[in-house]
Write an enzyme that holds these catalytic residues in place. Structure first.
Site, PDB file in Angstrom:
ATOM      1  N   CYS A  22       0.797  -1.248   0.000  1.00 32.23           N
ATOM      2  CA  CYS A  22       0.000   0.000   0.000  1.00 32.23           C
ATOM      3  C   CYS A  22       0.821   1.285   0.000  1.00 32.23           C
ATOM      4  CB  CYS A  22      -0.929   0.016   1.204  1.00 32.23           C
ATOM      5  SG  CYS A  22      -2.286  -1.132   1.053  1.00 32.23           S
ATOM      6  N   LYS A  26       7.223  -6.591   6.661  1.00 32.40           N
ATOM      7  CA  LYS A  26       7.012  -6.405   8.104  1.00 32.40           C
ATOM      8  C   LYS A  26       6.758  -7.792   8.688  1.00 32.40           C
ATOM      9  CE  LYS A  26       2.014  -5.673   8.192  1.00 32.40           C
ATOM     10  NZ  LYS A  26       0.916  -4.824   8.626  1.00 32.40           N
TER      11      LYS A  26
HETATM   12  C1  UDX Z   1      -0.981  -0.135   5.478  1.00 37.94           C
HETATM   13  C2  UDX Z   1      -1.998   0.672   6.298  1.00 37.94           C
HETATM   14  O1  UDX Z   1      -1.662   0.582   7.691  1.00 37.94           O
HETATM   15  C3  UDX Z   1      -3.412   0.204   6.043  1.00 37.94           C
HETATM   16  O2  UDX Z   1      -4.334   1.057   6.713  1.00 37.94           O
HETATM   17  C4  UDX Z   1      -3.688   0.232   4.547  1.00 37.94           C
HETATM   18  O3  UDX Z   1      -4.986  -0.284   4.299  1.00 37.94           O
HETATM   19  C5  UDX Z   1      -2.641  -0.570   3.778  1.00 37.94           C
HETATM   20  O4  UDX Z   1      -1.333  -0.083   4.110  1.00 37.94           O
HETATM   21  P1  UDX Z   1       0.245  -2.491   5.682  1.00 37.94           P
HETATM   22  O5  UDX Z   1       0.926  -2.149   4.399  1.00 37.94           O
HETATM   23  O6  UDX Z   1      -0.326  -3.856   5.839  1.00 37.94           O
HETATM   24  O7  UDX Z   1      -0.982  -1.477   5.949  1.00 37.94           O
HETATM   25  O8  UDX Z   1       1.292  -2.310   6.874  1.00 37.94           O
HETATM   26  P2  UDX Z   1       1.625  -1.306   8.065  1.00 37.94           P
HETATM   27  O9  UDX Z   1       1.610  -2.063   9.335  1.00 37.94           O
HETATM   28  O10 UDX Z   1       0.803  -0.082   8.040  1.00 37.94           O
HETATM   29  O11 UDX Z   1       3.160  -0.966   7.738  1.00 37.94           O
HETATM   30  C6  UDX Z   1       3.548  -0.412   6.483  1.00 37.94           C
HETATM   31  C7  UDX Z   1       5.048  -0.261   6.412  1.00 37.94           C
HETATM   32  O12 UDX Z   1       5.483   0.822   7.227  1.00 37.94           O
HETATM   33  C8  UDX Z   1       5.854  -1.483   6.877  1.00 37.94           C
HETATM   34  O13 UDX Z   1       6.920  -1.692   5.964  1.00 37.94           O
HETATM   35  C9  UDX Z   1       6.381  -1.075   8.237  1.00 37.94           C
HETATM   36  O14 UDX Z   1       7.603  -1.707   8.562  1.00 37.94           O
HETATM   37  C10 UDX Z   1       6.583   0.408   8.029  1.00 37.94           C
HETATM   38  N1  UDX Z   1       6.522   1.178   9.279  1.00 37.94           N
HETATM   39  C11 UDX Z   1       5.369   1.239  10.006  1.00 37.94           C
HETATM   40  C12 UDX Z   1       7.648   1.863   9.727  1.00 37.94           C
HETATM   41  O15 UDX Z   1       8.719   1.844   9.094  1.00 37.94           O
HETATM   42  N2  UDX Z   1       7.570   2.594  10.879  1.00 37.94           N
HETATM   43  C13 UDX Z   1       6.431   2.680  11.617  1.00 37.94           C
HETATM   44  O16 UDX Z   1       6.436   3.364  12.642  1.00 37.94           O
HETATM   45  C14 UDX Z   1       5.290   1.975  11.168  1.00 37.94           C
END
Ligand code: UDX
Length: 437
Positions: free
Chosen positions: A260, A320
């Site tokens: 996403c 993740k």
């Molecule tokens: C995200 C949104 O949270 C969700 O609402 C939307 O519908 C789709 O995209 P997702 O891609 O499943 O969901 O994962 P998310 O847990 O949000 O993490 C996204 C990325 O950001 C991961 O690579 C994670 O490692 C990174 N991240 C997240 C960070 O680097 N730092 C943070 O503090 C939080």
């Protein structure tokens, strides 16, 4: 307290479609899931689940009498009240979203005049709903309602997010369609927010862009922390206590990946550029994110002198923890950069399913952390799997050729790692001999 059951057809058996289908079936609706990939439909019909998502397999199994899977688009909508579009919208070369799969579904609906509503859950550029509405009218489906119902579920916790959402956003032009989409969610405890279609489409894109902004902002502050001797974990902890800002999405690291954030932020930037508006803030957010894995490799190179001929172990490959998804995972960039520098790359991950095109052909994958670290010159914590917090780091220190750890997610304890004898580098924390400020 029985709720009226609807017949829902879901187009797309990916993460979004399968979770929505399972949850609608759990709420008592009859659900047909249609996908164009024969293998996916075969797996689902055999009672298996083609993706990893906690709780999904159980939920599909529990509701199997209300679920069916098919390849056939006409059959899928024959008895349906509502058609949900959950197909993927990958980026094109220009960064715009490729809507060809969405349009292919709309074409399939040509004869489904009995439908009450067509609902789009796929993330689409603002304005798509208006175009679909016109296409439906032109296809003689003017009496069929249209709604946008964007998805905010995160992988790894998608079932919980769907069943206990912060809000259910519905974009529609008529109350009847909005009420029908709201009724499909009866039984879910969460506020329903009805608005026009374009606004609903914008909510999804803007929410993801703002979360991505928070991450890139944190990563920039982390770089400043490295330069000044401050510690990002203390900084974000205290910032997060401000109720106006909140503690979420402020973990510094190797940047965001997944299906996403990278795609949606580029699509929103492309949308802005197409309207002649340069979204400079978002451009910077994207650039910072693209830099994060490269900075990590550069710092490792500085630490080791050269990467040529060195063995580097990547601990974690998925974008993740809690998922098998490798889409836009920072690990793929780090591996490709290390290979380009002449390093040997090894990796460990409990769940990753590397797809074609990932640089893993040339990387050795090991089933255990110890094996993966054996004689390595350095290791990078790429994904914060709990196994990496729990593993016995005191035993690994002598196993490695040189005990250099780059903790790309700040999950290990700095003083413990240094006390164990590691040269410990992390993101935004003054650590290791490279910090000389
Ligand atoms: C995200 C949104 O949270 C969700 O609402 C939307 O519908 C789709 O995209 P997702 O891609 O499943 O969901 O994962 P998310 O847990 O949000 O993490 C996204 C990325 O950001 C991961 O690579 C994670 O490692 C990174 N991240 C997240 C960070 O680097 N730092 C943070 O503090 C939080």
């Amino acid at each position: 307290m029985s709720r009226p059951a609807h017949r829902v057809t879901i187009f797309g058996a990916g993460y979004i479609g399968l979770v929505a289908g399972a949850c609608f079936a759990e709420l008592g609706h009859h659900v047909t899931i249609r996908d164009i990939q024969p293998e996916r439909v075969r797996i689902l019909n055999s009672g298996e689940v083609p993706i990893y998502e906690p709780g999904l397999g159980d939920m599909l199994a529990r509701n199997k009498e209300r679920l069916s899977y098919t390849l056939d688009g006409d059959e899928a909508v024959r008895d349906a009240d509502v058609a949900y579009i959950c197909v993927d919208t990958p980026p094109t070369a220009s960064g715009d979203a490729d809507l060809s799969r969405v349009w292919a579904v709309i074409d399939t609906l040509g004869t489904a005049g009995h439908l009450k509503a067509v609902v789009v859950k796929s993330t689409v550029p603002v304005g798509t709903g208006e175009r679909i509405r016109r296409a439906l009218d032109e296809a003689g489906l003017g009496h069929v309602g249209y709604a946008s119902n964007p998805e905010f579920t995160a992988e790894g916790r998608a079932i919980t997010d769907f069943m206990r959402p912060d809000r259910i956003v519905i974009g529609a032009t008529d109350t009847e369609t909005a009420d029908l989409v709201a009724a499909l969610h009866d039984g879910i405890d969460g506020p329903v927010d009805v608005m026009d279609i374009a606004s609903a489409e914008m909510v999804k894109m803007a929410a993801n862009a703002l979360l991505a902004t928070k991450i890139s902002f944190t990563n920039e502050i982390a770089a400043l922390c490295e330069a000044t001797g401050a510690d990002i974990t203390h900084v974000t902890r205290a910032i997060g206590q401000d109720h106006r800002l909140g503690p979420h999405f402020m973990n510094a690291g190797l940047g965001y990946g997944g299906s996403c954030f990278p795609k949606d932020s580029r699509a929103l930037r492309a949308l802005a550029s197409n309207t002649g508006y340069p979204f400079q803030l978002l451009t910077a957010v994207i650039e910072v994110n693209e830099l994060q894995p490269r900075r990590a490799v550069q710092r490792l190179k500085t630490q080791l002198g050269t990467l040529k001929g060195r063995t580097v172990t990547l601990l974690g490959m998925t974008f993740k923890p809690g998922t098998d998804d490798m889409r836009e995972a920072p690990s793929t960039i780090i591996a490709a950069r290390l290979l380009a520098e002449g390093a040997h790359v090894r990796c460990w991950d409990p769940m990753a399913r590397p797809g074609p095109g990932a640089p893993w052909d040339t990387a050795e994958r090991h089933p255990g952390i110890s094996e993966a670290l054996d004689h390595a010159d350095a290791a990078v914590v790429v994904t914060e799997w709990p196994e990496l917090r729990d593993t016995d780091w005191s035993a690994h220190v002598t196993r490695m050729q040189t005990p250099v750890i780059f903790d790309g997610r700040n999950v290990l304890d700095l003083t413990t790692m240094q006390a164990l004898g590691y040269t410990y580098l992390s993101v935004g924390r003054a650590s290791g001999p490279e910090h000389t400020a």
